[in-house]
Design a protein around this motif. Structure first.
Motif, PDB file in Angstrom:
ATOM      1  N   ASN A   8       0.841  -1.185   0.000  1.00 31.41           N
ATOM      2  CA  ASN A   8       0.000   0.000   0.000  1.00 31.41           C
ATOM      3  C   ASN A   8       0.881   1.241   0.000  1.00 31.41           C
ATOM      4  O   ASN A   8       1.847   1.332   0.742  1.00 31.41           O
ATOM      5  N   VAL A   9       0.551   2.179  -0.845  1.00 34.60           N
ATOM      6  CA  VAL A   9       1.394   3.352  -1.034  1.00 34.60           C
ATOM      7  C   VAL A   9       0.512   4.587  -1.031  1.00 34.60           C
ATOM      8  O   VAL A   9      -0.684   4.525  -1.231  1.00 34.60           O
ATOM      9  N   PHE A  10       1.141   5.724  -0.790  1.00 38.16           N
ATOM     10  CA  PHE A  10       0.374   6.955  -0.796  1.00 38.16           C
ATOM     11  C   PHE A  10       1.256   8.091  -1.263  1.00 38.16           C
ATOM     12  O   PHE A  10       2.467   8.082  -1.111  1.00 38.16           O
ATOM     13  N   GLY A  11       0.611   9.110  -1.844  1.00 38.89           N
ATOM     14  CA  GLY A  11       1.349  10.258  -2.332  1.00 38.89           C
ATOM     15  C   GLY A  11       0.924  11.539  -1.678  1.00 38.89           C
ATOM     16  O   GLY A  11       1.241  12.619  -2.149  1.00 38.89           O
ATOM     17  N   ALA A  12       0.209  11.465  -0.557  1.00 37.85           N
ATOM     18  CA  ALA A  12      -0.233  12.667   0.133  1.00 37.85           C
ATOM     19  C   ALA A  12      -0.681  12.279   1.529  1.00 37.85           C
ATOM     20  O   ALA A  12      -0.647  11.114   1.913  1.00 37.85           O
ATOM     21  N   LEU A  13      -1.093  13.278   2.335  1.00 39.05           N
ATOM     22  CA  LEU A  13      -1.549  13.012   3.678  1.00 39.05           C
ATOM     23  C   LEU A  13      -2.843  12.205   3.654  1.00 39.05           C
ATOM     24  O   LEU A  13      -3.614  12.258   2.712  1.00 39.05           O
ATOM     25  N   ALA A  14      -3.072  11.464   4.715  1.00 33.22           N
ATOM     26  CA  ALA A  14      -4.269  10.631   4.784  1.00 33.22           C
ATOM     27  C   ALA A  14      -5.530  11.478   4.776  1.00 33.22           C
ATOM     28  O   ALA A  14      -5.569  12.579   5.288  1.00 33.22           O
ATOM     29  N   VAL A  15      -6.576  10.942   4.201  1.00 33.87           N
ATOM     30  CA  VAL A  15      -7.877  11.598   4.147  1.00 33.87           C
ATOM     31  C   VAL A  15      -8.781  10.949   5.186  1.00 33.87           C
ATOM     32  O   VAL A  15      -8.998   9.751   5.154  1.00 33.87           O
ATOM     33  N   MET A  16      -9.316  11.729   6.096  1.00 35.05           N
ATOM     34  CA  MET A  16     -10.257  11.224   7.083  1.00 35.05           C
ATOM     35  C   MET A  16     -11.675  11.492   6.606  1.00 35.05           C
ATOM     36  O   MET A  16     -12.064  12.644   6.431  1.00 35.05           O
ATOM     37  N   ILE A  56      -4.144   1.580   3.416  1.00 41.73           N
ATOM     38  CA  ILE A  56      -3.878   0.338   4.148  1.00 41.73           C
ATOM     39  C   ILE A  56      -5.136  -0.505   4.257  1.00 41.73           C
ATOM     40  O   ILE A  56      -5.140  -1.708   3.982  1.00 41.73           O
ATOM     41  N   ASP A  57      -6.225   0.143   4.669  1.00 39.13           N
ATOM     42  CA  ASP A  57      -7.459  -0.602   4.885  1.00 39.13           C
ATOM     43  C   ASP A  57      -8.059  -1.109   3.574  1.00 39.13           C
ATOM     44  O   ASP A  57      -8.686  -2.175   3.540  1.00 39.13           O
ATOM     45  N   SER A  58      -7.888  -0.355   2.492  1.00 40.76           N
ATOM     46  CA  SER A  58      -8.392  -0.819   1.198  1.00 40.76           C
ATOM     47  C   SER A  58      -7.691  -2.094   0.768  1.00 40.76           C
ATOM     48  O   SER A  58      -8.326  -3.052   0.300  1.00 40.76           O
ATOM     49  N   ALA A  59      -6.364  -2.125   0.909  1.00 41.71           N
ATOM     50  CA  ALA A  59      -5.609  -3.323   0.528  1.00 41.71           C
ATOM     51  C   ALA A  59      -6.002  -4.516   1.397  1.00 41.71           C
ATOM     52  O   ALA A  59      -6.161  -5.641   0.912  1.00 41.71           O
ATOM     53  N   LEU A  60      -6.191  -4.267   2.692  1.00 40.24           N
ATOM     54  CA  LEU A  60      -6.559  -5.357   3.585  1.00 40.24           C
ATOM     55  C   LEU A  60      -8.012  -5.791   3.388  1.00 40.24           C
ATOM     56  O   LEU A  60      -8.359  -6.950   3.617  1.00 40.24           O
ATOM     57  N   ALA A  61      -8.868  -4.872   2.955  1.00 39.19           N
ATOM     58  CA  ALA A  61     -10.251  -5.251   2.645  1.00 39.19           C
ATOM     59  C   ALA A  61     -10.293  -6.213   1.465  1.00 39.19           C
ATOM     60  O   ALA A  61     -11.104  -7.152   1.435  1.00 39.19           O
ATOM     61  N   MET A  62      -9.423  -5.986   0.471  1.00 39.91           N
ATOM     62  CA  MET A  62      -9.328  -6.933  -0.641  1.00 39.91           C
ATOM     63  C   MET A  62      -8.874  -8.303  -0.146  1.00 39.91           C
ATOM     64  O   MET A  62      -9.402  -9.345  -0.565  1.00 39.91           O
ATOM     65  N   THR A  63      -7.915  -8.313   0.761  1.00 41.07           N
ATOM     66  CA  THR A  63      -7.403  -9.570   1.309  1.00 41.07           C
ATOM     67  C   THR A  63      -8.471 -10.268   2.152  1.00 41.07           C
ATOM     68  O   THR A  63      -8.639 -11.490   2.087  1.00 41.07           O
ATOM     69  N   THR A 313       6.990  -1.012   7.036  1.00 43.96           N
ATOM     70  CA  THR A 313       6.369  -2.338   7.004  1.00 43.96           C
ATOM     71  C   THR A 313       5.483  -2.495   8.241  1.00 43.96           C
ATOM     72  O   THR A 313       5.807  -1.986   9.315  1.00 43.96           O
ATOM     73  N   LEU A 314       4.367  -3.195   8.092  1.00 46.28           N
ATOM     74  CA  LEU A 314       3.350  -3.200   9.142  1.00 46.28           C
ATOM     75  C   LEU A 314       2.969  -4.593   9.635  1.00 46.28           C
ATOM     76  O   LEU A 314       2.030  -4.725  10.427  1.00 46.28           O
ATOM     77  N   ALA A 315       3.671  -5.616   9.186  1.00 47.31           N
ATOM     78  CA  ALA A 315       3.299  -6.974   9.596  1.00 47.31           C
ATOM     79  C   ALA A 315       3.346  -7.129  11.118  1.00 47.31           C
ATOM     80  O   ALA A 315       2.411  -7.666  11.731  1.00 47.31           O
ATOM     81  N   LYS A 316       4.399  -6.656  11.757  1.00 50.52           N
ATOM     82  CA  LYS A 316       4.535  -6.807  13.210  1.00 50.52           C
ATOM     83  C   LYS A 316       3.420  -6.081  13.949  1.00 50.52           C
ATOM     84  O   LYS A 316       2.899  -6.576  14.955  1.00 50.52           O
ATOM     85  N   GLN A 317       3.060  -4.901  13.437  1.00 49.66           N
ATOM     86  CA  GLN A 317       2.007  -4.126  14.099  1.00 49.66           C
ATOM     87  C   GLN A 317       0.658  -4.846  14.019  1.00 49.66           C
ATOM     88  O   GLN A 317      -0.089  -4.910  15.002  1.00 49.66           O
ATOM     89  N   GLN A 352       4.093  -9.896   4.134  1.00 51.24           N
ATOM     90  CA  GLN A 352       4.413  -8.535   4.605  1.00 51.24           C
ATOM     91  C   GLN A 352       3.336  -7.564   4.149  1.00 51.24           C
ATOM     92  O   GLN A 352       2.653  -7.785   3.155  1.00 51.24           O
ATOM     93  N   ILE A 353       3.179  -6.482   4.907  1.00 50.07           N
ATOM     94  CA  ILE A 353       2.295  -5.384   4.537  1.00 50.07           C
ATOM     95  C   ILE A 353       3.152  -4.120   4.479  1.00 50.07           C
ATOM     96  O   ILE A 353       3.894  -3.838   5.407  1.00 50.07           O
TER      97      ILE A 353
END
Length: 353
Positions: A8-16, A56-63, A313-317, A352-353
């Motif tokens: 999962n990648v991003f090119g700007a600040l997160a959108v809430m 992050i959540d979009s990629a994990l929703a696909m999974t 990387t976020l696997a440990k988290q 890995q994430i």
């Protein structure tokens, strides 16, 4: 066993996203809740932190759509997905809503010469892709679901024959989707002959303010960093379209982007050493409330800043949050049978994430 990687990648600040049609409330709420959970896991030092919960959540929703059994139950708990909710449809609705918001600003720009308004539209690109091993027996129902709800194109690739070439291809896709902002996301050696699938989500956002800050008004002022004053370039603007509110121990300011549907929300502790206390109050409900404050006449002084965060990387988290079997902990426990048929010696798990 075979492994797959979530990228999962991003090119700007997160959108809430804190409000909107009921159809995407599930995805919006879950995204904010996961964002808070990850922030608590990652904000343990003195360095700046930038994460994209939506990506992050979009990629994990696909999974999650391909998980089964205990793996699915664990992912639902960690990702805050309800048992009775249509997760893929909700993320689909949220993506459509964000894309429609961007399209509206393009129309506003067309009308701005006549009636005034933004001169540049919001540029938003949300892309999902499945890079999958050629010839591997992925379930057609899973591929169709991802295509229909996430727009995730299926791209056959040969990890077995040449994992290095596969890495280069995926990194090029990421670079293209993020307008050259992110390069070499996947390091050499991260993929190997056992890799069977990479689920990638890329988010690019470039958003102009409703009212731009004047460069001439930017002057050096003091800003507190770790409790000590530092001179920084301080942007200044007095405007009536800023939202402002005082809360117990902190102040909230919202700066709208073009189109007035997307906002940059700032939380500032009252005490110069009060960041940890403010972080302890973070929650989905608190963020949702901060996104709904009223507009007022505000004289805003905002430090000019630039963040260039490293790849995290976020696997440990996620394991620490309770998502263990997805990473095949203990060995043999991962269950993604809805992605590909599972056998004792041939099954998928997240590497890995």
């Amino acid at each position: 066993m075979k492994r797959f990687l979530i990228s999962n990648v991003f090119g700007a600040l997160a959108v809430m996203v804190a409000h909107g049609a009921p159809s995407f409330e599930l995805a919006a709420k879950a995204t904010n809740e996961v964002g808070v959970d990850l922030y608590r896991q990652l904000a343990t030092g003195a360095e700046n932190l930038c994460i994209s919960p939506y990506s992050i959540d979009s990629a994990l929703a696909m999974t999650f759509a391909g998980a089964d059994g205990e793996t699915r139950a664990e992912m639902a708990r960690v990702l805050h997905f309800p048992d009775d909710g249509d997760v893929p449809a909700s993320f689909s609705a949220l993506q459509r809503s964000l894309e429609q918001m961007s399209a509206k600003t393009a129309e506003l720009v067309k009308q701005s010469k006549k009636f005034g308004g933004p001169s540049v539209p919001i540029t938003l690109n949300i892309a999902n892709r499945l890079f999958a091993q050629k010839g591997y027996h992925f379930r057609e129902t899973f591929l169709s679901l991802i295509k229909q709800n996430f727009g995730g194109a299926f791209e056959p690739i040969d990890f077995v024959a040449d994992p290095a070439a596969a890495t280069q291809r995926i990194n090029k896709w990421v670079t293209d989707q993020t307008r050259d902002r992110i390069r070499d996301l996947i390091p050499g050696g991260a993929l190997d002959k056992t890799t069977r699938l990479v689920l990638a989500n890329a988010l690019y956002l470039k958003a102009p303010w409703v009212n731009e800050f004047s460069q001439n008004a930017t002057q050096p002022e003091s800003f507190f960093v770790r409790g000590a004053p530092v001179d920084v370039p301080m942007m200044r603007k007095n405007a009536k379209d800023f939202a402002y509110a005082r809360r117990e121990g902190f102040t909230v300011v919202s700066v709208p982007y073009a189109g007035d549907e997307l906002q940059f929300v700032i939380l500032l502790p009252d005490d110069v050493n009060g960041l940890r206390g403010l972080e302890s109050k973070l929650s989905d409900d608190m963020l949702a409330g901060c996104a709904k404050i009223e507009k007022r006449d505000v004289d805003l002084h905002l430090p000019k800043f630039k963040l260039e965060p490293p790849t995290i990387t976020l696997a440990k988290q996620f394991e620490a949050l309770g998502m263990k079997t997805a990473f095949d902990q203990p060995k043999g426990s991962a269950n993604f049978d809805k992605i590909a048929p599972r056998t004792p010696n041939d099954y998928l798990y997240i590497s890995q994430i």
